[in-house]
Enzyme design. Structure first.
Site, mmCIF file in Angstrom:
data_model
loop_
_atom_site.group_PDB
_atom_site.id
_atom_site.type_symbol
_atom_site.label_atom_id
_atom_site.label_comp_id
_atom_site.label_asym_id
_atom_site.label_seq_id
_atom_site.Cartn_x
_atom_site.Cartn_y
_atom_site.Cartn_z
ATOM 1 N N ASP A 1 48.903 67.258 -25.557
ATOM 2 C CA ASP A 1 48.529 67.225 -26.975
ATOM 3 C C ASP A 1 47.025 67.428 -27.158
ATOM 4 O OD1 ASP A 1 48.511 66.793 -29.667
ATOM 5 O OD2 ASP A 1 49.404 64.786 -29.589
ATOM 6 N N GLY B 1 50.333 75.053 -33.213
ATOM 7 C CA GLY B 1 50.457 76.473 -33.564
ATOM 8 C C GLY B 1 49.147 77.240 -33.544
ATOM 9 N N ASP C 1 52.473 67.617 -37.547
ATOM 10 C CA ASP C 1 53.505 66.582 -37.383
ATOM 11 C C ASP C 1 54.516 66.616 -38.525
ATOM 12 O OD1 ASP C 1 51.777 65.996 -35.378
ATOM 13 O OD2 ASP C 1 51.689 63.849 -35.788
HETATM 14 C C1 GAL Z 1 50.052 63.999 -32.576
HETATM 15 C C2 GAL Z 1 51.317 64.715 -32.146
HETATM 16 C C3 GAL Z 1 52.461 63.754 -32.346
HETATM 17 C C4 GAL Z 1 52.236 62.533 -31.492
HETATM 18 C C5 GAL Z 1 50.890 61.914 -31.781
HETATM 19 C C6 GAL Z 1 50.557 60.816 -30.796
HETATM 20 O O1 GAL Z 1 48.986 64.856 -32.448
HETATM 21 O O2 GAL Z 1 51.476 65.874 -32.911
HETATM 22 O O3 GAL Z 1 53.673 64.399 -32.031
HETATM 23 O O4 GAL Z 1 52.354 62.894 -30.154
HETATM 24 O O5 GAL Z 1 49.865 62.861 -31.731
HETATM 25 O O6 GAL Z 1 49.301 60.260 -31.022
#
Ligand code: GAL
Length: 675
Positions: free
Chosen positions: A401, A458, A479
């Site tokens: 991430d 993306g 998200d």
């Molecule tokens: C976001 C991600 C989520 C989740 C979250 C955790 O950036 O898109 O799916 O993993 O972080 O902090």
């Protein structure tokens, strides 16, 4: 002369010499029933708490809301008209674009067109005579919902009858459509499975039916063995080649057989991955215990019997430099530079072993940045040791991430001279790709098959290069937890990248958030999700048709019958897992109705007839739109029922925000059987 006085929510307007007309101000209705994309509806105030203000003029009365916003009003009888002045509130403070819409008994009566910050306010005067329901909506103007602060100023209903009342969404019963599986064996899951020569093999054969059940396999390559009682195949991945294995499952009620092609080579995830991810249920409360429990429940609920196999930890398993819960705070790494899990994860290897012990696979999460999105220890400059550690622990999936890596990409670490950055310039493709290529290469070197999910929302059109830098799937947007009311928009956007969908290469529009989930804003405790039953069927159908990875992210300890029926229909999952790996193509019939068609390996087509409108509507899938001709057998996949033979089209009345999902096959090919 006129005089106003009020009793409760009714204000009586007396106009000297004219018949009395009652005014019901919108701001006196129960605004807690308004559904909106951000925050909650404001009475006589704009979204940021200031006065309602349109083009320099302040309004004392009205409702401040935020796109996308939906408000249903039951008009009872005697309503005469709806009046308002609408526009983007001056405090929106950014590039807002919204559309105001007024719908009366299913007919659109007012549409503002796209209104932006600065667009002069518009007057609304809609006739309500004889009408029963009024729907007030603020839609996104086409560029997402950011800054979309919208005002219904001086909004009111004139009525000479009973007072109108706000209602939650039109009440819909959640209907279980899928028949319960029979007692006899039914083999499910993909027909093709990819692995890399020499690595450990683990595959639990998904099969419904009462246990005990005996699994007998023929054609299993050397090095693999099956546990006849559990149906778990394990051993060492065979050398390069395709092995066609015939699986036979038998219990006291009957037998079923099915073939599985094991393809040992370079490509993993020949069909979209399926499993559970903790994020939308437990956020930063996740523990080892929850993960083990989820693995137990994946088996006992029957989810594993239709193909769910990954049990994935998301963020917050490591230590954080600071956090409200001291048990999650501590040094990020040990003397050798190894990442340190927090106190809720005392034994990562033990956890992975536990999950594997059930024939399931284990996944985890980190970031290429110094910290994850939740502020926990990331992999930056420890990528190699992390990849090795994750493999040694036995994990089979990594979600990577972006999060704080943005800082590095912007040139935030002057010591990192080898890393492509864009400083203050425009982002470069290489800058986007670098961290994923690095981790993709490192995972490839491990003696395990580890799937890599690029989670970077993306950026840089990741679908075009995600596979080339070592990923099997990539998030195509932000998200979904923040946009649950925009599932259709998110899915349609995701499906635009259909050219890049295929075996080993999947567009990921995020998780399935049904059942009990915690509100993504603030990481709340799990509660029933806000989606109607029909919305949930549409959601799952879209993911099936788009060949998206299917990760349930609700609370595994709150799985009710309805949720399981949405998650576990093997005929719907078969569409998702089809070996062609095609993402369905979309044909829009009008603004509200569309059809998605996905070609299947057996020559059939899975077709979703969708209605994103607010009233039931007939949707027609003509054969030219579906891409077939002549007699076709149509099978309703949610109900698992053949509907008959059709010659030129299939049509269905589709409920509000719902779907009819069918499989269409040439009649000459026999009936629309499962296989
Ligand atoms: C976001 C991600 C989520 C989740 C979250 C955790 O950036 O898109 O799916 O993993 O972080 O902090």
């Amino acid at each position: 002369m006129k005089k106003l006085f009020s009793t409760g929510s009714l204000v009586f307007l007396l106009v000297a010499g004219a018949a009395a007309a009652d005014v019901v101000w919108m701001d006196t209705l129960d605004l807690s029933l308004m559904r909106q994309g951000w925050g909650s509806a404001q009475t006589n105030r704009a979204m940021r708490g200031g006065p309602l203000k349109l083009a320099g003029k302040e309004y004392e009365r009205g409702v401040g809301t935020h796109a996308t916003s939906t408000f249903w009003i039951d008009l009872s009888s005697g309503a005469e008209n709806f009046l308002a002045t609408v526009g983007v509130d001056e405090a929106a403070n950014g590039p807002a674009t919204v559309v105001f819409r007024v719908t009366v008994d299913g007919h659109k009566k007012f549409d503002s067109g796209v209104m932006k910050t600065g667009t002069p306010p518009k007057s609304v005067d809609v006739d309500l005579k004889g009408a029963k329901t009024l729907l007030l909506q603020v839609l996104d103007g086409g560029d997402g919902v950011g800054f979309d602060h919208a005002d219904w100023a001086e909004a009111r209903i004139m009525t000479s009858g009973r007072a109108p009342v706000a209602v939650a969404v039109p009440v819909e019963e959640k209907v279980v459509l899928t028949p319960k599986p029979g007692p006899q064996p039914r083999l499910n899951g993909p027909t093709i499975y990819g692995c890399r020569p020499g690595n450990p093999f683990l595959y639990r054969i998904p099969a419904q039916g009462v246990r005990p059940m005996k699994f007998t396999l023929s054609g299993l390559p050397a090095g693999l063995k099956v546990d006849e009682r559990t149906g778990v195949i394990s051993g060492k991945n065979p050398s390069t080649g395709t092995y066609t294995v015939t699986i036979r499952a038998k219990n006291s009620h009957g037998t079923d057989t099915r073939t599985l092609r094991i393809v040992s080579g370079e490509t993993l995830s020949l069909t979209p991955s399926m499993g559970w991810n903790h994020w939308y249920a437990h956020y930063d409360r996740v523990t080892d215990q929850m993960m083990r429990e989820a693995a137990d429940l994946m088996i006992s609920s029957g989810m594993a019997d239709v193909g769910y196999s990954y049990v994935n930890i998301d963020d917050c398993w490591m230590n954080a430099p600071k956090h409200g819960d001291q048990k999650r705070v501590g040094p990020l790494r040990d003397d050798q530079g190894r990442i340190i899990p927090n106190q809720y994860f005392p034994d990562m290897r033990g956890l992975a072993d536990y999950i594997h012990g059930k024939g399931l696979k284990a996944g985890l999460y980190t970031s290429p940045g110094t910290l994850t999105c939740g502020g926990f220890g990331g992999a930056y400059q420890h990528e190699a040791i992390d990849a090795r550690t994750f493999a040694e622990w036995g994990f089979d999936f990594l979600k990577y991430d972006w999060c704080s890596y943005g800082h590095i990409a912007e040139g935030g670490d002057p010591k990192a001279t080898n890393i492509p950055t864009w400083g203050k310039g425009a982002p470069t493709l290489e800058g986007y790709q670098y961290p994923y290529r690095l981790m993709g290469g490192l995972l490839r070197q491990q003696p395990r098959d580890i799937l890599l999910n690029h989670c970077q929302y993306g950026m840089g059109d990741v679908w075009e290069w995600g596979a080339a830098v070592g990923g099997q799937s990539w998030r195509t947007a932000g998200d979904l937890g923040f946009e649950l009311d925009r599932i259709f928009d998110v899915a349609l956007k995701n499906s635009e990248h259909r050219a890049w969908s295929g075996p080993g290469s999947w567009n990921d529009p995020d998780y399935i958030q049904i059942g009990w989930i915690g509100n993504a804003r603030g990481g709340g405790l799990p509660e029933p999700c806000p989606l109607t039953g029909n919305e949930q069927y549409a959601y799952m159908s879209l993911w099936a048709l788009m060949a998206s990875p299917i990760f349930f992210s609700g609370d595994m300890t709150h799985l009710d019958e309805f949720t399981l029926n949405v998650l576990c229909n093997p005929e719907v999952i078969e569409v998702n897992q089809d070996a062609l790996g095609q993402c369905g193509s979309v044909s829009h019939i009008n603004e509200q109705l569309f059809v998605m068609v996905k070609d299947l390996e057996d020559g059939g087509k899975a077709v979703g007839l969708f209605n994103r409108g607010d009233f039931p509507s007939e949707v027609r899938a003509s054969w030219s739109l579906v891409g077939c001709s002549g007699s076709q057998v149509v099978r309703d996949l949610w109900r698992q029922k053949n509907l008959g033979t059709f010659e030129t089209e299939f049509k269905a009345t589709v409920p509000r925000h719902g779907v009819a999902l069918v499989k269409i096959q040439p009649a000459t090919a026999g009936t629309a059987k499962r296989r």
